[in-house]
Design an enzyme around this catalytic site. Sequence first.
Site, PDB file in Angstrom:
ATOM      1  N   SER A 165      42.012  40.568  74.970  1.00  0.00           N
ATOM      2  CA  SER A 165      43.056  39.599  75.391  1.00  0.00           C
ATOM      3  C   SER A 165      43.024  39.267  76.932  1.00  0.00           C
ATOM      4  O   SER A 165      43.294  38.130  77.461  1.00  0.00           O
ATOM      5  CB  SER A 165      44.434  40.055  75.042  1.00  0.00           C
ATOM      6  OG  SER A 165      44.678  41.334  75.668  1.00  0.00           O
ATOM      7  N   HIS A 193      43.752  36.651  69.332  1.00  0.00           N
ATOM      8  CA  HIS A 193      43.291  35.582  70.104  1.00  0.00           C
ATOM      9  C   HIS A 193      42.139  34.903  69.236  1.00  0.00           C
ATOM     10  O   HIS A 193      41.816  34.098  69.957  1.00  0.00           O
ATOM     11  CB  HIS A 193      43.020  36.220  71.306  1.00  0.00           C
ATOM     12  CG  HIS A 193      43.984  36.794  72.197  1.00  0.00           C
ATOM     13  ND1 HIS A 193      44.793  35.768  73.062  1.00  0.00           N
ATOM     14  CD2 HIS A 193      44.778  37.876  72.365  1.00  0.00           C
ATOM     15  CE1 HIS A 193      45.801  36.486  73.776  1.00  0.00           C
ATOM     16  NE2 HIS A 193      45.651  37.896  73.164  1.00  0.00           N
ATOM     17  N   LYS A 221      49.864  32.434  68.900  1.00  0.00           N
ATOM     18  CA  LYS A 221      49.116  31.955  69.740  1.00  0.00           C
ATOM     19  C   LYS A 221      48.535  30.524  69.424  1.00  0.00           C
ATOM     20  O   LYS A 221      49.099  29.639  69.319  1.00  0.00           O
ATOM     21  CB  LYS A 221      47.989  33.030  70.019  1.00  0.00           C
ATOM     22  CG  LYS A 221      48.719  34.309  70.685  1.00  0.00           C
ATOM     23  CD  LYS A 221      47.672  35.313  71.161  1.00  0.00           C
ATOM     24  CE  LYS A 221      48.331  36.781  71.484  1.00  0.00           C
ATOM     25  NZ  LYS A 221      49.873  36.775  72.164  1.00  0.00           N
TER      26      LYS A 221
HETATM   27  C1  LIG Z   1      45.459  41.350  71.055  1.00  0.00           C
HETATM   28  C2  LIG Z   1      46.921  41.322  71.051  1.00  0.00           C
HETATM   29  N1  LIG Z   1      47.440  42.058  69.962  1.00  0.00           N
HETATM   30  C3  LIG Z   1      48.779  41.780  69.812  1.00  0.00           C
HETATM   31  C4  LIG Z   1      49.349  40.958  70.546  1.00  0.00           C
HETATM   32  C5  LIG Z   1      50.951  40.851  70.361  1.00  0.00           C
HETATM   33  O1  LIG Z   1      51.124  39.601  69.644  1.00  0.00           O
HETATM   34  P1  LIG Z   1      52.714  39.086  69.831  1.00  0.00           P
HETATM   35  O2  LIG Z   1      53.092  38.208  71.106  1.00  0.00           O
HETATM   36  O3  LIG Z   1      52.948  38.161  68.436  1.00  0.00           O
HETATM   37  O4  LIG Z   1      53.685  40.013  69.898  1.00  0.00           O
HETATM   38  C6  LIG Z   1      49.022  40.414  71.724  1.00  0.00           C
HETATM   39  C7  LIG Z   1      49.967  39.501  72.814  1.00  0.00           C
HETATM   40  O5  LIG Z   1      49.514  39.159  73.568  1.00  0.00           O
HETATM   41  C8  LIG Z   1      47.705  40.502  72.046  1.00  0.00           C
HETATM   42  O6  LIG Z   1      47.029  39.952  73.125  1.00  0.00           O
END
Ligand SMILES: Cc1ncc(COP(=O)(O)O)c(C=O)c1O
Length: 370
Positions: A165, A193, A221
């Site tokens: 991310s 992502h 996202k």
């Molecule tokens: C790799 C990754 N996993 C999980 C999440 C968490 O997702 P959510 O925003 O739906 O809580 C994010 C959020 O930025 C992320 O980048």
Amino acid sequence: MRTYRRDLDRIEEDGLTRRLQIRAGMLEFSSNDYLGLANHPLLKEASIRAIEMYGSSVAASRLMSGNICLHEELETRLARLTGMESALLFGSGYLANTGLLSSITSRDDLVFTDRLNHASLVDGVRLSRACAFRYRHCDMDHLEHFLANRTCKGNRFIVTDSLFSMDGDIAPLRKLEQLSMRYDCSLIVDEAHAIGIFGNGSGICSEYGVKPHAVIGTLSKALGSYGGFVAGSVELVKYLISRARTFIYSTGLPPAAPAAALKALDIIESQPDSGRKLLKKAADFRSMIELSGFATAPSESQIIPVQTGEIHRATSLSAFLKRNGISAVAIRPPTVPSGTARIRLSVTLMHSEEDLRHTADILNFMTGGQ
Ligand SMILES: Cc1ncc(COP(=O)(O)O)c(C=O)c1O
């Protein structure tokens, strides 16, 4: 009594104070609305219809009275999308990761986790008190060294983001799958992502033909909605329904969220080229940025780190962009390792060529076109 002044002063001295800002009509580079679906008229219409039919909230956990057809329809679609047998929705991607990992691992287990994995994966393992070994980012020799030398009474897991991310690079998923088979580990992959973009929308595992034990995704996202999910075997999903505390003890997703996500899946399925278009746009933008002397490695996706190293360089670059009408947040430790501060640009299908050219020109001006 607990006081905060001294901690806050230290956070400020280290340049690590975080501040909320209201979104303010600037050219936006911090949004994860990669396909521009969050404001799509069809998603809005589907959400409104769901609110009219079911109300603004389901007002209970799904195991109480909060389960509606939209939740189950979306789970069926997400299982199909990811090529898994079954899927289960959670309140967010964060809750999906913490719920999954805290319930399937225990203190007798070992978890091998990439050093740059998202915080929610780290926190899920912490909650279970399994022993975690953090291998160097995407370093398969380091991982194999751990796998060959660390055994336990319980089960072993390899946990990774598919698309990282903060760096925008992709995990070596085929090698991870081989290692997980060779060393009898369950492979867990977070596709937050990548879903909606890679593999015609189905994610990187599906594009590479990799079959993990579980895939995690978010609706928040590329799918332009809100919520998270875990996809895996029918048995895994049954287990999570009975054991994942972030599922059991939390209210079901509000009707508008699954309705919007279902519509997003319709759109993605009818326009399977969208992800490829986005990735081409991002590749062109990376080339423009690099001409201005900033490094964007190791990005190979719509997430582009503009590396500054020092914290204050990242914050002043972000402030400079803001003065020029561009919103791009500085990313600092502990979100990224110390010494690797950067601004993170995420490219979306809403960015026009002029937007990208203009932003690259501003970065170029900042460096004097080195
Ligand atoms: C790799 C990754 N996993 C999980 C999440 C968490 O997702 P959510 O925003 O739906 O809580 C994010 C959020 O930025 C992320 O980048």
